[in-house]
Design a protein around this motif. Structure first.
Motif, PDB file in Angstrom:
ATOM      1  N   ILE B  63       0.887  -1.173   0.000  1.00  0.00           N
ATOM      2  CA  ILE B  63       0.000   0.000   0.000  1.00  0.00           C
ATOM      3  C   ILE B  63       0.923   1.220   0.000  1.00  0.00           C
ATOM      4  O   ILE B  63       1.661   1.438   0.964  1.00  0.00           O
ATOM      5  N   LEU B  64       0.891   1.997  -1.083  1.00  0.00           N
ATOM      6  CA  LEU B  64       1.932   3.008  -1.291  1.00  0.00           C
ATOM      7  C   LEU B  64       1.378   4.432  -1.359  1.00  0.00           C
ATOM      8  O   LEU B  64       0.488   4.727  -2.169  1.00  0.00           O
ATOM      9  N   ASP B  65       1.901   5.281  -0.516  1.00  0.00           N
ATOM     10  CA  ASP B  65       1.612   6.726  -0.610  1.00  0.00           C
ATOM     11  C   ASP B  65       2.570   7.322  -1.658  1.00  0.00           C
ATOM     12  O   ASP B  65       3.633   6.762  -1.912  1.00  0.00           O
ATOM     13  N   ILE B  66       2.176   8.438  -2.272  1.00  0.00           N
ATOM     14  CA  ILE B  66       3.055   9.037  -3.288  1.00  0.00           C
ATOM     15  C   ILE B  66       3.937  10.125  -2.667  1.00  0.00           C
ATOM     16  O   ILE B  66       5.156  10.120  -2.809  1.00  0.00           O
ATOM     17  N   ASN B  67       3.290  11.094  -1.989  1.00  0.00           N
ATOM     18  CA  ASN B  67       4.052  12.208  -1.429  1.00  0.00           C
ATOM     19  C   ASN B  67       4.667  11.812  -0.097  1.00  0.00           C
ATOM     20  O   ASN B  67       3.986  11.761   0.924  1.00  0.00           O
ATOM     21  N   MET B  68       5.966  11.533  -0.141  1.00  0.00           N
ATOM     22  CA  MET B  68       6.671  11.148   1.083  1.00  0.00           C
ATOM     23  C   MET B  68       8.025  11.840   1.090  1.00  0.00           C
ATOM     24  O   MET B  68       8.560  12.146   0.031  1.00  0.00           O
ATOM     25  N   PRO B  69       8.571  12.087   2.273  1.00  0.00           N
ATOM     26  CA  PRO B  69       9.903  12.683   2.311  1.00  0.00           C
ATOM     27  C   PRO B  69      10.949  11.702   1.775  1.00  0.00           C
ATOM     28  O   PRO B  69      10.688  10.512   1.682  1.00  0.00           O
ATOM     29  N   ARG B  70      12.121  12.218   1.458  1.00  0.00           N
ATOM     30  CA  ARG B  70      13.259  11.427   0.929  1.00  0.00           C
ATOM     31  C   ARG B  70      12.864  10.670  -0.334  1.00  0.00           C
ATOM     32  O   ARG B  70      12.763  11.271  -1.394  1.00  0.00           O
ATOM     33  N   VAL B  71      12.610   9.365  -0.250  1.00  0.00           N
ATOM     34  CA  VAL B  71      12.280   8.604  -1.457  1.00  0.00           C
ATOM     35  C   VAL B  71      10.762   8.574  -1.641  1.00  0.00           C
ATOM     36  O   VAL B  71      10.046   7.963  -0.853  1.00  0.00           O
ATOM     37  N   SER B  72      10.283   9.256  -2.671  1.00  0.00           N
ATOM     38  CA  SER B  72       8.835   9.357  -2.900  1.00  0.00           C
ATOM     39  C   SER B  72       8.309   8.034  -3.441  1.00  0.00           C
ATOM     40  O   SER B  72       9.064   7.115  -3.767  1.00  0.00           O
ATOM     41  N   GLY B  73       6.977   7.990  -3.559  1.00  0.00           N
ATOM     42  CA  GLY B  73       6.347   6.792  -4.104  1.00  0.00           C
ATOM     43  C   GLY B  73       6.841   6.467  -5.509  1.00  0.00           C
ATOM     44  O   GLY B  73       7.049   5.311  -5.855  1.00  0.00           O
ATOM     45  N   HIS B  74       7.062   7.513  -6.343  1.00  0.00           N
ATOM     46  CA  HIS B  74       7.518   7.284  -7.719  1.00  0.00           C
ATOM     47  C   HIS B  74       8.915   6.674  -7.737  1.00  0.00           C
ATOM     48  O   HIS B  74       9.172   5.724  -8.479  1.00  0.00           O
ATOM     49  N   ALA B  75       9.817   7.246  -6.916  1.00  0.00           N
ATOM     50  CA  ALA B  75      11.182   6.733  -6.875  1.00  0.00           C
ATOM     51  C   ALA B  75      11.182   5.291  -6.369  1.00  0.00           C
ATOM     52  O   ALA B  75      11.930   4.441  -6.865  1.00  0.00           O
ATOM     53  N   PHE B  76      10.300   5.015  -5.402  1.00  0.00           N
ATOM     54  CA  PHE B  76      10.189   3.658  -4.875  1.00  0.00           C
ATOM     55  C   PHE B  76       9.753   2.688  -5.979  1.00  0.00           C
ATOM     56  O   PHE B  76      10.315   1.612  -6.149  1.00  0.00           O
ATOM     57  N   LEU B  77       8.732   3.123  -6.768  1.00  0.00           N
ATOM     58  CA  LEU B  77       8.228   2.270  -7.856  1.00  0.00           C
ATOM     59  C   LEU B  77       9.320   2.004  -8.890  1.00  0.00           C
ATOM     60  O   LEU B  77       9.450   0.885  -9.396  1.00  0.00           O
ATOM     61  N   ASP B  78      10.102   3.065  -9.213  1.00  0.00           N
ATOM     62  CA  ASP B  78      11.209   2.898 -10.161  1.00  0.00           C
ATOM     63  C   ASP B  78      12.163   1.807  -9.690  1.00  0.00           C
ATOM     64  O   ASP B  78      12.518   0.900 -10.447  1.00  0.00           O
ATOM     65  N   ALA B  79      12.568   1.914  -8.411  1.00  0.00           N
ATOM     66  CA  ALA B  79      13.535   0.967  -7.865  1.00  0.00           C
ATOM     67  C   ALA B  79      12.936  -0.443  -7.815  1.00  0.00           C
ATOM     68  O   ALA B  79      13.599  -1.435  -8.132  1.00  0.00           O
ATOM     69  N   LEU B  80      11.650  -0.509  -7.451  1.00  0.00           N
ATOM     70  CA  LEU B  80      10.965  -1.805  -7.325  1.00  0.00           C
ATOM     71  C   LEU B  80      10.924  -2.531  -8.670  1.00  0.00           C
ATOM     72  O   LEU B  80      11.248  -3.714  -8.766  1.00  0.00           O
ATOM     73  N   ARG B  81      10.522  -1.781  -9.733  1.00  0.00           N
ATOM     74  CA  ARG B  81      10.367  -2.412 -11.052  1.00  0.00           C
ATOM     75  C   ARG B  81      11.717  -2.725 -11.696  1.00  0.00           C
ATOM     76  O   ARG B  81      11.804  -3.542 -12.594  1.00  0.00           O
ATOM     77  N   ALA B  82      12.760  -2.018 -11.239  1.00  0.00           N
ATOM     78  CA  ALA B  82      14.095  -2.243 -11.814  1.00  0.00           C
ATOM     79  C   ALA B  82      14.806  -3.414 -11.131  1.00  0.00           C
ATOM     80  O   ALA B  82      15.816  -3.899 -11.626  1.00  0.00           O
ATOM     81  N   ASP B  83      14.253  -3.871 -10.032  1.00  0.00           N
ATOM     82  CA  ASP B  83      14.916  -4.938  -9.260  1.00  0.00           C
ATOM     83  C   ASP B  83      14.241  -6.282  -9.565  1.00  0.00           C
ATOM     84  O   ASP B  83      13.077  -6.496  -9.199  1.00  0.00           O
ATOM     85  N   PRO B  84      14.955  -7.223 -10.232  1.00  0.00           N
ATOM     86  CA  PRO B  84      14.346  -8.496 -10.647  1.00  0.00           C
ATOM     87  C   PRO B  84      13.774  -9.281  -9.468  1.00  0.00           C
ATOM     88  O   PRO B  84      12.791 -10.012  -9.631  1.00  0.00           O
ATOM     89  N   ALA B  85      14.335  -9.080  -8.290  1.00  0.00           N
ATOM     90  CA  ALA B  85      13.866  -9.843  -7.127  1.00  0.00           C
ATOM     91  C   ALA B  85      12.569  -9.271  -6.577  1.00  0.00           C
ATOM     92  O   ALA B  85      11.836  -9.960  -5.862  1.00  0.00           O
ATOM     93  N   LEU B  86      12.278  -7.986  -6.897  1.00  0.00           N
ATOM     94  CA  LEU B  86      11.129  -7.306  -6.282  1.00  0.00           C
ATOM     95  C   LEU B  86      10.008  -6.961  -7.261  1.00  0.00           C
ATOM     96  O   LEU B  86       8.910  -6.620  -6.846  1.00  0.00           O
TER      97      LEU B  86
END
Lengths: 519, 141
Positions: B63-86
């Motif tokens: 369950i993901l919020d978008i507006n967050m300090p430091r790593v936002s929801g978008h940056a999190f999604l980028d990292a998640l989709r770029a990681d084969p394990a996740l």
């Protein structure tokens, strides 16, 4: 072709020539024959007795042929009689004289001839004939004509014409040049051409003179000049070197035109273009600044919508949970305080929403469509759903507009909603009408509610101003400020007035044709 | 049809919002294992494990919020989709942002749903229903 005299068929009449009698006669005959000048010797009747080589050349034939003819036959058409009569008259003791006539060459071509007729062989007061000195004047007449034409043109044209010798001394100066420079012909001729350049601009004219003196062609160009009255002028020059018949450089000639005004106009135009460019640059800078501001506003709006509202949501939830936890415990006061707390939270949330809406008021969706104003009013009224007894009426004859529907809808919604919300009686009518104002329509929303006191009218349009306490009528006080901002950004304005017999009329102007975006 | 029981990972910087989600889950009797991360960085660390902690078991319902300090929801999604394990984890975006920019960016990263937070918590009910559907009817990886 003129008819050719059939003299060639006449047999040789060498017997006409008196026999040479002595040295003088032999010599003069030889001289006559060999002369390059066109000389003819005739008897009293005009018969040709002797002809020079020059005469053979002028008439395009041989001496032998000339000797078979008489002078009358040398003249084409009916003009022959005149020359023969003159010859007869001169031979009979009259004075010699010059006669101008047309003569025919053997090939039929004509030429203008000046013929000097003199008596010869004076014998006791009477002559035996005449000597005719024939000069072909055709070429020199043409030249005279050319010269006369040139002179006439030189005088008559308003274009400045001048010529100068190889040292740059002015030799011709016409009225046009006089007008351009203020120097009369008398003043100009004999003076150096550099005079009209004057002062520091003289260098240009010296260069022009030098080029002409070298025999070089000079491309058309502009040259600085000074009028006699002291004013600076720009002359457009078409100059060319002048040569004599042997190809020696005589100097140059120039056509002068005053282009001061057109050059000034050109310069003004160029200056205007430069200014325009500068303005465009400024405008671009301003536009970039505006874009930056808009970008900042966007960021502000998104920060405000999230960061300001998020804690409010938290407060609201906590109050809600408190009420839930309270459950059935008796705590009527606590419950009431919590309700008030949540009411304030919701009000603050709405204020933030409205503030954001206001901030974006001039950047609403500006898609232009055909809007039927009466339909739009009905649509807005059904959305507002006024309480029983309050009626929203669209007057007949509301126009069709070609406009951005979204901003207009916001304006009408706010005005009608205000009127409904603030109405103080059970029954009421809110009426929308329109009047033609040329390029605009004036739309009026009139209610029969309580009205707005004079001194509060301007305040009504200010941001966050409400005319009643928020506990009486729930509202952020943004509505009218929002409306005015939209109307003004559409190029119109809004005013408020009393309605009769009671109530308020809001009148705003709206463009018939929505202003186009120029980007 | 039912796959393995998913773990719930709530990525939310606002503690009250996180509590609201948990309260709603409790109300609906949804007893999935829950994990809470306060920003995208912390969520990635939890998913990958490390520093003595095991990675979160798969599958995860995030369950993901978008507006967050430091790593936002978008940056999190980028990292998640770029990681084969996740990259196979299902993500439900739950945010206050109705901006097109945020919505499109989320869908481009293959989220499972995009829900808007509302003041009256209607969508919170929607969120718990969606979680129920995912756990009871959807075959997760």
């Amino acid at each position: 072709m003129s008819p050719r005299p059939a003299l060639d068929t006449i047999p040789s009449i060498g017997s006409r020539r008196p026999a040479a009698s002595g040295y003088d006669e032999l010599t003069s005959d030889a001289l006559l024959r060999a002369s390059g000048a066109a000389l003819l010797v005739t008897d009293r009747s005009g018969r040709i007795l002797a002809a020079s080589e020059g005469a053979a050349v002028v008439y395009g034939t041989t001496r032998d042929v000339l000797l078979t003819r008489d002078v009358a036959a040398l003249t084409p058409g009916d003009g022959g009689g005149l020359l023969a009569e003159r010859v007869a008259a001169v031979a009979a003791g009259g004075h010699g004289g010059v006669l101008e006539t047309i003569q025919a060459r053997r090939d039929g071509d004509h030429f203008v001839a000046v013929i000097d007729v003199r008596p010869v062989g004076l014998d006791q007061g009477a002559s035996t004939g005449c000597v005719l000195y024939v000069r072909d004047e055709t070429v020199s007449r043409q030249r005279q004509g050319d010269t006369a034409l040139a002179r006439a043109l030189h005088r008559a044209t308003s274009v400045g014409l001048c010529s100068f010798d190889a040292r740059g001394t002015i030799t011709h100066w016409n009225a046009g040049a006089e007008e351009l420079t203020g120097l009369s012909e008398v003043e100009a001729v004999g003076r150096p051409l550099t005079t009209i350049g004057g002062g520091p601009t003289g260098a240009h004219w010296r260069r022009l003179i030098r080029r002409c003196a070298e025999g070089s062609e000079v491309p058309p160009h502009d040259a600085p000049a000074r009028h006699r009255d002291g004013s600076a002028r720009v002359l457009h020059l078409n100059a060319t070197p002048l040569f004599d018949e042997t190809g020696r450089v005589l100097g140059g000639a120039a056509i002068l035109r005053d282009v001061t005004r057109s050059r000034e106009a050109q310069q003004a135009l160029e200056a205007a273009a430069r200014r325009l460019e500068a303005h465009t640059g400024e405008l671009a800078a301003k536009s970039a600044a505006l874009e930056r501001v808009n970008g900042e506003l966007d960021r502000f709006v998104s920060i405000a919508s999230h960061d300001l509202r998020a804690p409010l949501r938290g407060i609201d939830r906590l109050a809600h949970w408190l009420a839930e936890e309270l459950g059935d415990h008796d705590g009527a006061d606590v419950r009431r305080y919590l309700d008030l707390l949540r009411g304030r939270v919701q009000r603050l949330d709405r204020l933030i929403c409205d503030l954001l809406t206001y901030a974006r008021a001039d950047r609403l969706d500006a898609t232009v469509t055909v809007v039927d104003l009466s339909e739009l009013v009905a649509d807005v009224a059904s959305l507002i759903a006024p309480r029983e007894g309050i009626e929203v009426v669209a007057r007949d004859g509301l126009p069709l507009l070609c406009t951005a529907q979204v901003p207009l809808r916001h304006v009408l919604h706010n005005l009608i909603d205000n009127a409904v919300k603030h109405h103080d009686r059970d029954r009421g009518t809110i009426e929308v009408s329109a009047a033609d104002r040329g390029e605009r329509v004036e739309i009026a929303v009139t209610d029969d509610g309580p009205g707005i006191p004079d001194h509060l009218r301007e305040r009504a349009f200010q941001i966050f101003q409400t005319l009643k306490s928020r506990d009486e009528v729930e509202g952020s006080g943004m509505g009218l400020a929002f409306v005015r901002k939209i109307v003004r950004s559409a190029g119109g304005d809004i005013e408020v007035a009393d309605a009769a017999p009671r109530g308020t009329t809001f009148r705003f102007t709206w463009p018939r044709d929505w202003p186009r975006e120029d980007t | 049809m039912r796959g393995r029981t998913p773990h719930l990972l709530i990525v939310e910087d606002d503690a009250v919002e996180a509590m609201a989600i948990e309260r709603a889950l409790d109300r609906q009797g949804i007893a999935l294992p829950r994990h809470l991360a306060r920003d995208g960085d912390e969520a990635l660390a939890m998913l990958r494990g490390g520093e003595g902690r095991p990675p979160l078991p798969s599958p995860c319902l995030i369950i993901l919020d978008i507006n967050m300090p430091r790593v936002s929801g978008h940056a999190f999604l980028d990292a998640l989709r770029a990681d084969p394990a996740l990259r196979r984890h299902a993500v439900i975006v739950y945010t206050t942002s109705d901006a097109d920019r945020d919505r499109f960016a989320a869908w481009e990263r293959n989220v499972a749903a995009y829900l808007l937070k509302s003041v009256d918590d209607v969508e919170l009910v929607g969120l718990t229903r969606l979680i129920t559907v995912y756990t009871e009817h959807v075959a997760l990886p």
